[in-house]
Each structure stands twice: as structure tokens, then as C-alpha cells.
Scaffold this active site. Structure first.
Site, PDB file in Angstrom:
ATOM      1  N   ARG A   1       9.173  -8.695  -3.254  1.00 21.51           N
ATOM      2  CA  ARG A   1       8.746  -9.903  -2.553  1.00 21.51           C
ATOM      3  C   ARG A   1       8.331 -10.924  -3.595  1.00 21.51           C
ATOM      4  O   ARG A   1       9.110 -11.776  -3.951  1.00 21.51           O
ATOM      5  CB  ARG A   1       7.599  -9.577  -1.591  1.00 21.51           C
ATOM      6  CG  ARG A   1       7.227 -10.733  -0.679  1.00 21.51           C
ATOM      7  CD  ARG A   1       6.362 -10.206   0.459  1.00 21.51           C
ATOM      8  NE  ARG A   1       5.958 -11.253   1.369  1.00 21.51           N
ATOM      9  CZ  ARG A   1       4.800 -11.917   1.295  1.00 21.51           C
ATOM     10  NH1 ARG A   1       3.950 -11.636   0.334  1.00 21.51           N
ATOM     11  NH2 ARG A   1       4.506 -12.867   2.159  1.00 21.51           N
TER      12      ARG A   1
ATOM     13  N   SER B   1      13.359 -10.406   9.660  1.00 20.34           N
ATOM     14  CA  SER B   1      12.072 -10.363  10.342  1.00 20.34           C
ATOM     15  C   SER B   1      12.229 -10.849  11.777  1.00 20.34           C
ATOM     16  O   SER B   1      12.933 -11.822  12.027  1.00 20.34           O
ATOM     17  CB  SER B   1      11.059 -11.267   9.630  1.00 20.34           C
ATOM     18  OG  SER B   1      10.850 -10.827   8.321  1.00 20.34           O
TER      19      SER B   1
ATOM     20  N   LYS C   1      -9.577  -0.341  13.018  1.00 18.26           N
ATOM     21  CA  LYS C   1      -9.102   0.788  13.825  1.00 18.26           C
ATOM     22  C   LYS C   1      -9.307   0.548  15.322  1.00 18.26           C
ATOM     23  O   LYS C   1      -8.878   1.337  16.152  1.00 18.26           O
ATOM     24  CB  LYS C   1      -9.833   2.064  13.428  1.00 18.26           C
ATOM     25  CG  LYS C   1      -9.379   2.629  12.078  1.00 18.26           C
ATOM     26  CD  LYS C   1     -10.160   3.905  11.766  1.00 18.26           C
ATOM     27  CE  LYS C   1      -9.952   4.328  10.307  1.00 18.26           C
ATOM     28  NZ  LYS C   1     -10.837   5.442   9.943  1.00 18.26           N
TER      29      LYS C   1
END
Lengths: 222, 222
Positions: A40, A109, A138
Site C-alpha cells: 500500500r 474495494s 469488541k
């Protein structure tokens, strides 16, 4: 290589690698069993991406692991990468296919079903779907602006090319992404910023493998 | 086309085009006799540069004028441009040559004699040398951090490929750049921001032609 095998997918970014070289991170991830690497490095020059790409190409080729270049088809060609990954504002998938030929791996994407269907129609080999989790929290009720595993499920239902989830994925939530239908998970900082990038890769791979094994187990008849 | 014919060279940049479309600026410059157009547009996405590039390619091809793409070899290939212009932090000239083949025009930015010699050795077809004038002020004692016509002269002495001056060049000072040995002058805002881009191109072309005609005139014997 076949994108259906992209269980763990490392996206490199030197700026979130805790001061370590991208080559060091890639080597650790390969030791940990990473399946594919995307160069990237959005924040650097084309010259530096090319030079770094040559190094990463040598390392990944030695491990027989695919190397994908983000956005730049010319850099992918120059370093003999396996393919490119294109965002919705990059060159169109069909144009990249024309330049790279039928053998190249072209990823795209997508964050909606429409984008996913269009990318498949244009000839993409796999989709990167996300952001799955807007935060790495979470808390299940969050996805804080992430599309969540539900979108993974909608998209895998709508297209027949492999889907990789990306965005906020950790060893703790990777299983949910695979359960939703993804062939694998792509991460940046979960590996690049980890104290031990090799161990982080192993944990991620274990989570993906466990979810796949569970998914492959036929349900017991009551 | 032969870069030795690049007397007037337009570099496009929508952000300094006074709200007008780049295609409108290019058409006006073609009417004014521009010799070559470079698609710069650094501040936009690859997708938009590609789409705009297709439009500009059609316009320039209709006028039989070269189209050069800044930095991106892949976009140059995708829109069938005549070549690329590479900065010192872009892909290396030799890599671009490998990707584009022997017929493509490859230009390279150089601000020193060393950079110019290296670009020539790597296979560049012409050089963009600058910044010539750091300001567009007419004060001759300035060049405010620009390299000035002196550097054009040093570089044209050191290499045999054509040199185009760039940076702060206007119809008023273009003659000095040509007198120093440049085959032509490249401008952005002198044309893109002009009230009348066609007239601005004509003025620039007249200044270049006048300087060349004077240079070609043998001195009278006393």
C-alpha cells in the site's frame, strides 16, 4: 495464485509499523503464514514505492506468496507483482485488466452490493469489503460506522468471486467475518503495529482456520 | 512527435483554471497554437485523471498535438497518450521506458546539470528545467530562488536532448529562456489562469518565435 486462498491478507503501511521497515514486517508475516501481501504505502513517492516493491517482490516470491500493488498498475508491472488492488476512485477495473492481461489478479474495494456486482461484472477477481468494523472495539452492538459481517453476507450472496473483509479486523472478530462468508481477512495495523507481527499473523490465521473448520463441519443430526 | 518542436508547452491544472474546465483551457490553447499538452491534475483521483485524459486525448489528437501524462505511466497507457513526464520522485526513466517502449516520449524534470545528465543517460527524450523564475516579477535581479536562464544555458551545454524551461515563465521573459538555449517554454497559470487562454498562448508563441528568429539571424559583419 487463486484469491479463494487469501485467508490472511497483509496490507503494508510503513507509517503504522512502529518505526520498523516494511520488509521486516513482511518477513515476519510470511513466517507467520500470511497468504498474500498488498503493497500500500500511500504516503510515499512512486520512486520509493517502486524501490520498496522490488524488495518485497523478492521476499514474497521466495515464499511463493502473491504480491498485490495498491492503485498503481504501472508499479505492479514494473516490479512484476501478481496484480493490483483498486479502490472506487482508482483506475477502472476493466482498464487495469486491459493493461495487465488475463492472468493478473485484480481486486476491488466495495462497500455496497451495487459496487460489488459492478466490480465482478468489470472483471475483478476478488473483492475487499469494508470497513467491516469502524473500531477495533469488541462491543458487538457497535461496528461504529463499519458495515459489519451482515454486509459481508449480503455481498457474498450477491457475487460469486471471493470476498475478503477489511477494516478493524482482529483475531478476536475474524471468525465472524469468515462465518459471514468471507474467504479471508485483510489487516494493516493488526500485523504491522503488533509487538510480534509473526505471532499476530499466526493468531489471525488460527482464527480464520478455526472458523472455516467449524463452517465445514456438517451439523450433527439431533 | 519530436520534442525539439515543443516551443510552447501547456501543463494543465484545474485548480488554477479560474473555475473553467481543463478541456476548455486545452481547446483555447490549441486554437492559440500550443505545441504540446501535459495532463498534470495532481490534486484529483486516478479515476478522474483517466476520464479527463480520455477527453483531452480526443481533443489533442484532433489537432495532431502531443499529449503527455504527468507521473502515471499506467494512465498514459490507458488513454493512449504520447508519453509521460517524470519528476525526480516518480518512477525512474528507465522503468518507464521499459513499460512504454521506444516510441513513447519520456520527459524528465531536472534542476541541476547532474540530474540532466542522468536523465539523458537513462533515456529521457527531453528535459523540463526549472524552476526558472521563482516569481513572475519582471525584476531581472530576482529569479527569487529560481535557477534562472543561466542554468538553462549550463544544462543545454551539458546534454544533447531538448530542454524546455518551466516555472514563472511569461510572454515577457520567455525570450530569455529561449536565448539561453531552450527549445521552448512550459507554463501552467500563464495560460490556465489567463482571462483569454488562447491569446495568452499566442503571445507566448510569438515571444518564443521572435527569440528563435533572432537567434537564427547571423550577426552582421561590421
Amino acid at each position: 495464485m487463486n484469491p479463494a486462498t487469501y485467508g490472511t491478507y497483509l496490507v503494508t503501511q510503513a507509517s503504522v509499523s512502529a518505526g520498523r521497515e516494511t520488509t521486516e514486517i513482511v518477513e515476519a508475516a510470511l513466517d507467520g503464514g500470511i497468504d498474500v501481501v498488498q503493497l500500500r504505502e500511500k504516503k510515499t513517492t512512486a520512486q520509493r514505492r517502486y524501490e520498496l516493491g522490488l524488495e518485497v517482490r523478492e521476499i514474497t516470491a521466495g515464499a511463493d506468496v502473491d504480491l498485490i500493488v495498491n492503485d498503481r498498475v504501472d508499479i505492479a508491472q514494473a516490479i512484476d507483482a501478481d496484480g493490483v488492488h483498486l479502490g472506487q476512485s482508482d483506475l477502472p477495473v476493466a482498464v487495469a485488466r486491459e493493461l495487465l492481461g488475463p492472468e493478473a489478479v485484480i481486486g476491488c474495494s466495495a462497500s455496497t452490493v451495487d459496487e460489488a456486482r459492478r466490480a465482478e461484472a468489470d472483471g475483478a477477481d476478488y473483492l475487499g469489503v469494508g470497513t467491516v468494523y469502524g473500531t477495533t472495539s469488541k462491543e458487538v452492538d457497535a461496528y461504529k460506522d463499519g458495515v459489519g459481517p451482515e454486509r459481508i453476507a449480503e455481498i457474498t450472496d450477491a457475487v460469486s468471486i471471493p470476498v475478503v473483509g477489511i477494516g478493524g479486523i482482529t483475531a478476536a472478530n475474524a471468525g465472524s467475518v469468515v462465518d459471514a462468508g468471507a474467504v479471508g481477512v485483510a489487516v494493516i495495523s493488526e500485523i504491522t503495529a503488533a509487538e510480534d507481527p509473526c505471532a499476530a499473523t499466526e493468531s489471525l490465521a488460527a482464527a480464520v482456520e478455526t472458523a472455516k473448520a467449524m463452517g465445514d463441519t456438517p451439523p450433527h443430526d439431533g
